[in-house]
Design a protein around this motif. Structure first.
Motif, PDB file in Angstrom:
ATOM      1  N   UNK A 130       0.828  -1.214   0.000  1.00  0.00           N
ATOM      2  CA  UNK A 130       0.000   0.000   0.000  1.00  0.00           C
ATOM      3  C   UNK A 130       0.856   1.255   0.000  1.00  0.00           C
ATOM      4  N   UNK A 131       1.905   1.278   0.821  1.00  0.00           N
ATOM      5  CA  UNK A 131       2.779   2.456   0.856  1.00  0.00           C
ATOM      6  C   UNK A 131       3.492   2.644  -0.476  1.00  0.00           C
ATOM      7  N   UNK A 132       3.817   1.531  -1.126  1.00  0.00           N
ATOM      8  CA  UNK A 132       4.447   1.601  -2.450  1.00  0.00           C
ATOM      9  C   UNK A 132       3.532   2.325  -3.438  1.00  0.00           C
ATOM     10  N   UNK A 133       2.234   2.039  -3.365  1.00  0.00           N
ATOM     11  CA  UNK A 133       1.274   2.683  -4.272  1.00  0.00           C
ATOM     12  C   UNK A 133       1.079   4.148  -3.926  1.00  0.00           C
ATOM     13  N   UNK A 134       0.908   4.458  -2.626  1.00  0.00           N
ATOM     14  CA  UNK A 134       0.619   5.840  -2.240  1.00  0.00           C
ATOM     15  C   UNK A 134       1.852   6.745  -2.310  1.00  0.00           C
ATOM     16  N   UNK A 135       3.042   6.148  -2.352  1.00  0.00           N
ATOM     17  CA  UNK A 135       4.263   6.950  -2.560  1.00  0.00           C
ATOM     18  C   UNK A 135       4.595   7.067  -4.044  1.00  0.00           C
ATOM     19  N   UNK A 136       3.699   6.515  -4.887  1.00  0.00           N
ATOM     20  CA  UNK A 136       3.857   6.593  -6.357  1.00  0.00           C
ATOM     21  C   UNK A 136       5.191   6.031  -6.832  1.00  0.00           C
ATOM     22  N   UNK A 137       5.614   4.930  -6.228  1.00  0.00           N
ATOM     23  CA  UNK A 137       6.919   4.359  -6.574  1.00  0.00           C
ATOM     24  C   UNK A 137       6.914   3.684  -7.946  1.00  0.00           C
ATOM     25  N   UNK A 138       5.715   3.347  -8.465  1.00  0.00           N
ATOM     26  CA  UNK A 138       5.639   2.668  -9.762  1.00  0.00           C
ATOM     27  C   UNK A 138       5.359   3.627 -10.913  1.00  0.00           C
ATOM     28  N   UNK A 139       5.092   4.897 -10.591  1.00  0.00           N
ATOM     29  CA  UNK A 139       4.670   5.846 -11.624  1.00  0.00           C
ATOM     30  C   UNK A 139       5.750   6.080 -12.678  1.00  0.00           C
ATOM     31  N   UNK A 140       7.017   6.166 -12.260  1.00  0.00           N
ATOM     32  CA  UNK A 140       8.096   6.484 -13.187  1.00  0.00           C
ATOM     33  C   UNK A 140       8.668   5.244 -13.876  1.00  0.00           C
ATOM     34  N   UNK A 141       8.122   4.082 -13.573  1.00  0.00           N
ATOM     35  CA  UNK A 141       8.631   2.839 -14.151  1.00  0.00           C
ATOM     36  C   UNK A 141       7.779   2.413 -15.338  1.00  0.00           C
ATOM     37  N   UNK A 142       8.425   1.763 -16.301  1.00  0.00           N
ATOM     38  CA  UNK A 142       7.694   1.152 -17.412  1.00  0.00           C
ATOM     39  C   UNK A 142       6.951  -0.081 -16.889  1.00  0.00           C
ATOM     40  N   UNK A 143       5.918  -0.572 -17.589  1.00  0.00           N
ATOM     41  CA  UNK A 143       5.177  -1.746 -17.118  1.00  0.00           C
ATOM     42  C   UNK A 143       6.084  -2.948 -16.831  1.00  0.00           C
ATOM     43  N   UNK A 144       7.097  -3.164 -17.717  1.00  0.00           N
ATOM     44  CA  UNK A 144       7.997  -4.298 -17.501  1.00  0.00           C
ATOM     45  C   UNK A 144       8.822  -4.118 -16.224  1.00  0.00           C
ATOM     46  N   UNK A 145       9.247  -2.859 -15.974  1.00  0.00           N
ATOM     47  CA  UNK A 145      10.034  -2.590 -14.764  1.00  0.00           C
ATOM     48  C   UNK A 145       9.160  -2.683 -13.515  1.00  0.00           C
ATOM     49  N   UNK A 146       7.918  -2.205 -13.612  1.00  0.00           N
ATOM     50  CA  UNK A 146       7.008  -2.234 -12.462  1.00  0.00           C
ATOM     51  C   UNK A 146       6.717  -3.674 -12.045  1.00  0.00           C
ATOM     52  N   UNK A 147       6.414  -4.522 -13.008  1.00  0.00           N
ATOM     53  CA  UNK A 147       6.091  -5.906 -12.676  1.00  0.00           C
ATOM     54  C   UNK A 147       7.322  -6.650 -12.158  1.00  0.00           C
ATOM     55  N   UNK A 148       8.506  -6.239 -12.628  1.00  0.00           N
ATOM     56  CA  UNK A 148       9.738  -6.858 -12.140  1.00  0.00           C
ATOM     57  C   UNK A 148       9.947  -6.543 -10.653  1.00  0.00           C
ATOM     58  N   UNK A 149       9.750  -5.263 -10.274  1.00  0.00           N
ATOM     59  CA  UNK A 149       9.895  -4.870  -8.868  1.00  0.00           C
ATOM     60  C   UNK A 149       8.821  -5.543  -8.017  1.00  0.00           C
ATOM     61  N   UNK A 150       7.626  -5.706  -8.570  1.00  0.00           N
ATOM     62  CA  UNK A 150       6.523  -6.339  -7.829  1.00  0.00           C
ATOM     63  C   UNK A 150       6.794  -7.811  -7.539  1.00  0.00           C
TER      64      UNK A 150
END
Length: 600
Positions: free
Chosen positions: A443-463
Motif C-alpha cells: 500500500x505504501x508503495x502505491x501511495x508513494x507513487x513508486x511505480x509511476x516512473x517505471x515502465x510496465x515491464x520494470x514495475x512488474x519486475x519490482x513487484x
C-alpha cells in the motif's frame, strides 16, 4: 504414506524418520497417531502394533518414552495480520476481540469464564469491615497509601545504598542496624556480629525481638535453673573474681583469642537475656532497613563460638541502652555519610523522607489503633486487588494477543489507514485488496507513487519481490532505474518496520524487510516481460524452473490486486499500467494449460 484408514495391524519398519532437516526418533505424539489406527471398530477387539528391530533392539528407556511419553504440546498458530484487522473493522457485527476469543490460544481461558464469573459474584457479596476512627473522620486510607509509597521508595533506596562502595566500610561488626521484621510489626534493632563470608554469604545479626515471654526458646540461655551468678532479670551483676566460673568471665571487647570465623550455633538462634528476647539470624542485604550512626563493642568469640551467657546479656543490655525513649538511633545520611550521588537515587531518597514527614503530620500517626487499622486496610486492599485481577482476567484486555493488537491499531492510526474512531480510511481500503504481498509495504508503495516512473515491464519486475519466496538466490544484475526502485522499496519496508517496533509490535526492521521483500527474480521477470524466451531467462538465475513459473503465475494475481487498488484510488494511469504488465507476463509455457485439467 498418508493412508488414514484403520487397520488390524500397524507395522513400524523403523522408529526413526527424516523431518526435512535431520533424521530423528519418532515423537510420542507421532507414534500414538500412527499406532492408534491398529484395530478396526466393530471388527477387532484389539489392535496389534509391531516394531521391526532390524539393526538393534531399542533401549527400554527410549521405548518407554515413545509409548507413554508426554505428547507434543499443541500451540495455536493464529496470527494477527493488518489485513485481518482492517477487514474486521469494516464489519460492524464482528469485533476483532471476538475473533481473538475464538482462537485456540484463548480456549482454556474462555472455558474458565463461567467459574470466574461465579467467583466474582461471591467476592462482591462479601461484606467489608468499616474502619471507625476515634479521632473523627477516618484518614487511614490516605495514611496507608503514603505508607505503601514510602515503602516502595525505601526498598529502592535501601537496595541502592547496599550497592554503594562506601556502605561496606560502615557495615562492620558492632554497627547497629534496623532489620526488617518477619511480620508486619515494627522493625527490629540489631547489631552486626559477622560479615558475609565464603561459607555464609549473609550478615549475621543479633536483633532484639521484644520482651521475654518464653523460657523454651533457648534453654541454655533462658532457663532459670541454668542462670549463672552473673545473670539476673533486668540488670547485670559482676560477681567477685573468686566466684566467677569459666562461662562468667568478665566481658571484654579485646579477648586474647581472636575469632576464627566459626559459627557454633544453629541459625536462627533464639533466646532471652536481661528480660529481653533476642535472635541471632542470617540477614540478606534487602532486609537491612537502615544503618545507624551508633556502634557498640561486641565479642564475636563469646557470641558465635563459645556461646557465653554473659556476653549475650551484656550485648543485649548495650542494645537496650541505645534506644532512647523507645526510639532507635538515627540512621546514617545517605548523601552526606554514604556519598550517594546518582540523581535518581537522591531524588527517591528525598521523596522517601518527605513522605515520612507527611505521615508524621497525619492524625493517624501515633494512634493507639494504627496497627489494627493498617491491618484492616491491608486486607481491604488485598480484596480489592483480587477483584481487579479477576475482572481483568475476564475482560478483553487479558487476551494473549491484545497487546500486539493494540500495537497494530496504533500503527494503522499513525499511517492513516484508520482514524481515531477506528473507521477504515482510503489507505485501509486499498490495503484490504493486498493478499499476495505484505499489505503495508504494498500500500505504501502505491501511495508513494513508486511505480509511476517505471515502465510496465520494470514495475512488474519490482513487484516480483512481493511474491518470490526463496531466501537464497543469486544476486540479480539490475539496470540503474531498477536498482533505484529496489532501494526505495526496501527503505519503505525498513521505515515501516521501525514504526511497528516503536509501537511494541514484535518486529525487527531488518528481518521484516528481508522476509517480505526478496529481489532474487527481478531481473528474470524483467526479461520475461520484455519477451525473452523461457530457456534464456533460466540462465540468469540459479532458481529452479518450477519456482520461476510459480512466481510469475502468482505475479499475475498481484497485478490484478494492484489494478483493483488503482481503481479504488482513482488512478487510471496505474490501472492501465497493471493491465499492460499482466498481459506482458501472460504468455508461452508459463501460462500453458495443464494436461491434468484439459487432457490430451
Amino acid at each position: 504414506m498418508g493412508v488414514n484408514a484403520p487397520a488390524r495391524t500397524v507395522v513400524f519398519d523403523t522408529l526413526r524418520k527424516f523431518d526435512g532437516k535431520e533424521h530423528r526418533r519418532l515423537l510420542p505424539g507421532e507414534y500414538i497417531q500412527m499406532a492408534g489406527r491398529a484395530g478396526r471398530r466393530g471388527l477387532d477387539t484389539i489392535g496389534t502394533v509391531i516394531m521391526m528391530c532390524r539393526d538393534e533392539i531399542p533401549e527400554e528407556s527410549d521405548l518407554k518414552n515413545l509409548l507413554v511419553g508426554k505428547p507434543t504440546r499443541l500451540e495455536s498458530q493464529f496470527r494477527l495480520t493488518y489485513t485481518m484487522i482492517l477487514h474486521l473493522l469494516r464489519v460492524e457485527e464482528l469485533k476483532v476481540e471476538d475473533m481473538l476469543k475464538r482462537s485456540f490460544a484463548e480456549f482454556h481461558a474462555q472455558k474458565d469464564l463461567p467459574q470466574k464469573e461465579k467467583l466474582l459474584l461471591q467476592m462482591l457479596r462479601q461484606p467489608t469491615k468499616t474502619i471507625e476512627c476515634i479521632k473523627g473522620e477516618p484518614s487511614i486510607e490516605e495514611y496507608y497509601d503514603m505508607f505503601l509509597e514510602a515503602e516502595e521508595h525505601r526498598e529502592f533506596v535501601t537496595e541502592a545504598i547496599m550497592q554503594l562502595h562506601t556502605t561496606q566500610q560502615f557495615l562492620a561488626p558492632g554497627r547497629l542496624v534496623v532489620v526488617k521484621s518477619k511480620s508486619d510489626d515494627d522493625h527490629l534493632l540489631g547489631v552486626i556480629v559477622k560479615n558475609p563470608s565464603a561459607t555464609l554469604k549473609q550478615y549475621v545479626v543479633l536483633v532484639l525481638t521484644g520482651d521475654c515471654t518464653s523460657s523454651a526458646l533457648a534453654p541454655n540461655l533462658s532457663s532459670q535453673s541454668e542462670k549463672g551468678p552473673g545473670d539476673s532479670q533486668g540488670y547485670f551483676i559482676i560477681p567477685p573474681k573468686g566466684k566467677r566460673g569459666m562461662d562468667d568471665d568478665f566481658f571484654s571487647s579485646s579477648r586474647t583469642r581472636k575469632s576464627s570465623g566459626v559459627i557454633n550455633i544453629k541459625l536462627p538462634y533464639m533466646g532471652d537475656a536481661s528480660g529481653m528476647g533476642f535472635e541471632v539470624r542470617a540477614v540478606e542485604n534487602k532486609e537491612i532497613i537502615s544503618i545507624c550512626i551508633s556502634k557498640i563493642k561486641i565479642d564475636q568469640v563469646g557470641l558465635l563460638e563459645d556461646i557465653s551467657k554473659t556476653v549475650y546479656a551484656k550485648t543485649v543490655q548495650m542494645l537496650i541502652k541505645e534506644q532512647t525513649d523507645g526510639k532507635y538511633p538515627p540512621a546514617l545520611d545517605a548523601i552526606k555519610d554514604l556519598k550517594m550521588k546518582d540523581m535518581d537515587q537522591v531524588k527517591r531518597y528525598h521523596a522517601h523522607n518527605n513522605l515520612l514527614e507527611e505521615m508524621s503530620k497525619n492524625k493517624c500517626h501515633g494512634c493507639i489503633k494504627l496497627k489494627e487499622h493498617k491491618s484492616m486496610m491491608k486486607d481491604q486492599k488485598m480484596h480489592k486487588d483480587e477483584l481487579d485481577q479477576l475482572k481483568y482476567q475476564m475482560s478483553d484486555e487479558a487476551l494473549q494477543q491484545m497487546p500486539q493488537f493494540q500495537g497494530r491499531i496504533d500503527v494503522l492510526k499513525e499511517i492513516h489507514y484508520i482514524d481515531s474512531d477506528l473507521v477504515v480510511q482510503l489507505k485501509g481500503r486499498v490495503a484490504c485488496e493486498m493478499n499476495s504481498g505484505e499489505e503495508l509495504i504494498s500500500t505504501e508503495c502505491l501511495f508513494e507513487n513508486q511505480l509511476d516512473e517505471l515502465e510496465p515491464e520494470e514495475a512488474v519486475a519490482i513487484m516480483s519481490a512481493f511474491v518470490f519466496q526463496q531466501r537464497n538466490a543469486s544476486e540479480p544484475s539490475l539496470t540503474p532505474k531498477l536498482a533505484d526502485a529496489k532501494k526505495r522499496l526496501y527503505d519503505t519496508a525498513i521505515s515501516l518496520g521501525q514504526l511497528q517496533k516503536r509501537h511494541e509490535v514484535p518486529v525487527d526492521p531488518e528481518e521484516y524487510a528481508r522476509d517480505n521483500l526478496k529481489f532474487g527474480l527481478v531481473e528474470v521477470v524483467y526479461e520475461w516481460a520484455k519477451g525473452t524466451p523461457f530457456a534464456d531467462i533460466c540462465e540468469l538465475t540459479d532458481v529452479s524452473e518450477g519456482l520461476i513459473v510459480r512466481t510469475i503465475v502468482r505475479l499475475d494475481e498481484t497485478c490484478r490486486e494492484f489494478r483493483n487498488a488503482a481503481s479504488i484510488m482513482g488512478n487510471s494511469a496505474l490501472y492501465k499500467k497493471m493491465e499492460i504488465a499482466s498481459n506482458a507476463i501472460k504468455r508461452d509455457i508459463v501460462f500453458a494449460a495443464s494436461l491434468y485439467v484439459t487432457g490430451i
